[in-house]
Design a protein around this motif. Structure first.
Motif, PDB file in Angstrom:
ATOM      1  N   VAL A  91       0.822  -1.202   0.000  1.00  0.00           N
ATOM      2  CA  VAL A  91       0.000   0.000   0.000  1.00  0.00           C
ATOM      3  C   VAL A  91       0.862   1.260   0.000  1.00  0.00           C
ATOM      4  O   VAL A  91       0.698   2.152  -0.846  1.00  0.00           O
ATOM      5  N   ALA A  92       1.775   1.361   0.956  1.00  0.00           N
ATOM      6  CA  ALA A  92       2.615   2.553   1.059  1.00  0.00           C
ATOM      7  C   ALA A  92       3.466   2.755  -0.188  1.00  0.00           C
ATOM      8  O   ALA A  92       3.656   3.890  -0.654  1.00  0.00           O
ATOM      9  N   GLU A  93       3.967   1.668  -0.752  1.00  0.00           N
ATOM     10  CA  GLU A  93       4.803   1.769  -1.953  1.00  0.00           C
ATOM     11  C   GLU A  93       3.990   2.232  -3.153  1.00  0.00           C
ATOM     12  O   GLU A  93       4.478   2.998  -3.991  1.00  0.00           O
ATOM     13  N   ASN A  94       2.728   1.774  -3.257  1.00  0.00           N
ATOM     14  CA  ASN A  94       1.860   2.243  -4.336  1.00  0.00           C
ATOM     15  C   ASN A  94       1.613   3.744  -4.224  1.00  0.00           C
ATOM     16  O   ASN A  94       1.692   4.469  -5.215  1.00  0.00           O
ATOM     17  N   VAL A  95       1.327   4.210  -3.021  1.00  0.00           N
ATOM     18  CA  VAL A  95       1.026   5.627  -2.821  1.00  0.00           C
ATOM     19  C   VAL A  95       2.263   6.483  -3.068  1.00  0.00           C
ATOM     20  O   VAL A  95       2.190   7.571  -3.648  1.00  0.00           O
ATOM     21  N   GLN A 118      -2.931   8.293   6.669  1.00  0.00           N
ATOM     22  CA  GLN A 118      -3.690   8.660   7.866  1.00  0.00           C
ATOM     23  C   GLN A 118      -4.949   9.405   7.471  1.00  0.00           C
ATOM     24  O   GLN A 118      -6.036   9.172   8.022  1.00  0.00           O
ATOM     25  N   THR A 119      -4.844  10.290   6.486  1.00  0.00           N
ATOM     26  CA  THR A 119      -5.972  11.096   6.022  1.00  0.00           C
ATOM     27  C   THR A 119      -7.098  10.232   5.476  1.00  0.00           C
ATOM     28  O   THR A 119      -8.282  10.493   5.726  1.00  0.00           O
ATOM     29  N   VAL A 120      -6.756   9.185   4.719  1.00  0.00           N
ATOM     30  CA  VAL A 120      -7.787   8.347   4.091  1.00  0.00           C
ATOM     31  C   VAL A 120      -8.109   7.098   4.915  1.00  0.00           C
ATOM     32  O   VAL A 120      -8.827   6.214   4.462  1.00  0.00           O
ATOM     33  N   GLY A 121      -7.570   7.006   6.122  1.00  0.00           N
ATOM     34  CA  GLY A 121      -7.911   5.908   7.022  1.00  0.00           C
ATOM     35  C   GLY A 121      -7.256   4.583   6.696  1.00  0.00           C
ATOM     36  O   GLY A 121      -7.825   3.518   6.953  1.00  0.00           O
ATOM     37  N   LEU A 122      -6.034   4.632   6.162  1.00  0.00           N
ATOM     38  CA  LEU A 122      -5.344   3.394   5.781  1.00  0.00           C
ATOM     39  C   LEU A 122      -3.997   3.213   6.473  1.00  0.00           C
ATOM     40  O   LEU A 122      -3.206   2.358   6.069  1.00  0.00           O
ATOM     41  N   ALA A 123      -3.732   3.992   7.502  1.00  0.00           N
ATOM     42  CA  ALA A 123      -2.440   3.890   8.180  1.00  0.00           C
ATOM     43  C   ALA A 123      -2.189   2.491   8.725  1.00  0.00           C
ATOM     44  O   ALA A 123      -1.042   2.020   8.755  1.00  0.00           O
ATOM     45  N   HIS A 124      -3.251   1.799   9.113  1.00  0.00           N
ATOM     46  CA  HIS A 124      -3.093   0.473   9.723  1.00  0.00           C
ATOM     47  C   HIS A 124      -2.769  -0.617   8.712  1.00  0.00           C
ATOM     48  O   HIS A 124      -2.415  -1.739   9.099  1.00  0.00           O
ATOM     49  N   VAL A 125      -2.899  -0.315   7.401  1.00  0.00           N
ATOM     50  CA  VAL A 125      -2.578  -1.317   6.375  1.00  0.00           C
ATOM     51  C   VAL A 125      -1.473  -0.820   5.451  1.00  0.00           C
ATOM     52  O   VAL A 125      -1.356  -1.271   4.318  1.00  0.00           O
ATOM     53  N   ALA A 126      -0.633   0.067   5.949  1.00  0.00           N
ATOM     54  CA  ALA A 126       0.403   0.680   5.117  1.00  0.00           C
ATOM     55  C   ALA A 126       1.310  -0.353   4.448  1.00  0.00           C
ATOM     56  O   ALA A 126       1.739  -0.172   3.307  1.00  0.00           O
ATOM     57  N   ALA A 128       0.501  -3.623   3.955  1.00  0.00           N
ATOM     58  CA  ALA A 128      -0.272  -4.776   3.457  1.00  0.00           C
ATOM     59  C   ALA A 128      -0.095  -4.928   1.953  1.00  0.00           C
ATOM     60  O   ALA A 128       0.141  -3.960   1.225  1.00  0.00           O
ATOM     61  N   ASN A 129      -0.238  -6.156   1.477  1.00  0.00           N
ATOM     62  CA  ASN A 129      -0.237  -6.416   0.036  1.00  0.00           C
ATOM     63  C   ASN A 129      -1.577  -5.999  -0.554  1.00  0.00           C
ATOM     64  O   ASN A 129      -2.613  -6.053   0.116  1.00  0.00           O
ATOM     65  N   ILE A 130      -1.572  -5.602  -1.812  1.00  0.00           N
ATOM     66  CA  ILE A 130      -2.791  -5.132  -2.471  1.00  0.00           C
ATOM     67  C   ILE A 130      -3.855  -6.222  -2.488  1.00  0.00           C
ATOM     68  O   ILE A 130      -5.051  -5.954  -2.280  1.00  0.00           O
TER      69      ILE A 130
END
Length: 262
Positions: A91-95, A118-126, A128-130
């Motif tokens: 996730v983080a690498e895609n962003v 954090q803004t879009v509510g995805l910090a907990h899956v940073a 994770a695999n797609i």
């Protein structure tokens, strides 16, 4: 304040006798919500592609802050109907992928990506695999990828069409929250009437074959959300319901008229 202008846009594809779009005139102010509503085949996605710079019109021009648009640039970010994420990156690498291409330092990328997730509510899956994400989460990644570009205009191509009703409403709320907090301009195309009413200050109703603007409505439902009203309360408001039914009947009549022509 910036402005994105479609001036007399028309498009006819090569070897086709009928125009896809004709005489499209539209102004999109920075910090605004604009929604294009129409049946399948009315040219909504084609119009978005022209706005993004992916497709050049046959006639007319797209003008951004006084300059003619001829190609994609950093001023407009697109969120596609299909999430189009890179499956070999997390996730983080895609962003952060676009930031890496820009040559930012790793620490800068990490800081910006963490903030956007954090803004879009995805910090907990940073990390994770797609393939581990739900459909709604994948679309949040797509929105995060658009936001991290810092583009003032975010163009959304029916990004919630494949989501269930509950997830779809959560994503609609996310768009409203981002508009409220970040003052970006969102341009969204949809065939969902309720979504169009909720997510627009300016609702543009299109007819098909060729795609033309039939009517433009100025709405206050999004502004009511910004002032603190709950989405469910807004959607159950008699004015919202009445307008939803009016638009449904209008689109139904359009569809019937098209079937008679065919």
């Amino acid at each position: 304040m910036g402005q994105l202008i479609l001036s007399d846009i028309g498009l006819t594809f090569p070897q086709q006798s009928h125009a896809v779009l004709e005489n499209i005139q539209l102004e999109i102010a920075e910090g605004s919500l604009t929604v294009i509503l129409g049946e399948s085949g009315c040219g909504k996605t084609t119009l978005l592609n022209i706005l993004a710079g992916f497709q050049q019109p046959s006639t007319g021009q797209v003008i951004l802050n006084g300059k003619v648009v001829t190609q994609p640039d950093a001023e407009r970010a697109v969120v596609f109907q299909e999430h189009a994420l890179l499956p070999w990156l997390n996730v983080a690498e895609n962003v952060g992928f676009a930031l890496k291409l820009k040559g930012l330092k790793p620490q800068q990328i990490t800081e910006q990506v963490e903030h956007i997730l954090q803004t879009v509510g995805l910090a907990h899956v940073a990390h994770a695999n797609i393939w581990q994400l739900s459909g709604g989460m994948k679309q949040r990644v797509g929105i995060a990828r658009a936001l991290v570009s810092h583009a003032p205009y975010i163009l959304l191509d029916e990004p919630f069409a494949a989501l269930d009703a509950f997830t779809r409403e959560n994503m609609q709320q996310l768009v409203l929250d981002l508009w409220k907090d970040q003052q970006k301009s969102f341009f969204l195309i949809t065939h969902d009437i309720e979504e169009a009413l909720l997510l627009s200050q300016k609702l543009v109703l299109m007819t098909a074959r060729p795609g033309r603007i039939q009517e433009t409505l100025t709405l206050n439902f999004a502004e009511r959300y910004r002032q603190g009203e709950d989405i469910r309360f807004i959607k159950s408001d008699p004015d919202f319901i009445a307008l939803r039914e009016q638009l449904f009947n209008r689109l139904k009549q359009q569809n019937q008229a098209l079937e008679q022509v065919i």
